[in-house]
Write a protein that holds these residues in place. Sequence first.
Motif: not given
Length: 114
Positions: A58-59, A89, A101, A109-112
């Motif tokens: 999780e973030t 990255q 990630y 910070d964020r997940i794509v």
Amino acid sequence: MATLVLLGACTTSERDAPVSVQAKVVVAPPPSPSVTGPVLNPDGTCTQTAPGSVSAIETGIGECDLVRLKAKPPTDVLVGEGRSGREVQVLYSEPGAKELYFFVNGRLDRIVKS
């Protein structure tokens, strides 16, 4: 008349001296002073052992926490410096999907997912 001059220039036998090309070794920048805890090297290994207190992706988790939770090395890691400091990255190629990630200063910070 200008055509004759251009043609003459095209048929010259003069050659430029060979150009020397040098390869540069890219070294990952050291962690920003605002980064605490273990971080990933460009080869996907951790600088230290992750403490192991995080139990979910999780973030806010650390770079090495992700690798520990995934239980396998990442497919690829890009380490660099941006306006916010250390930016990393981490790519995991999963069967049928890719997960990317993004970390800023050692924290997720964020997940794509695609």
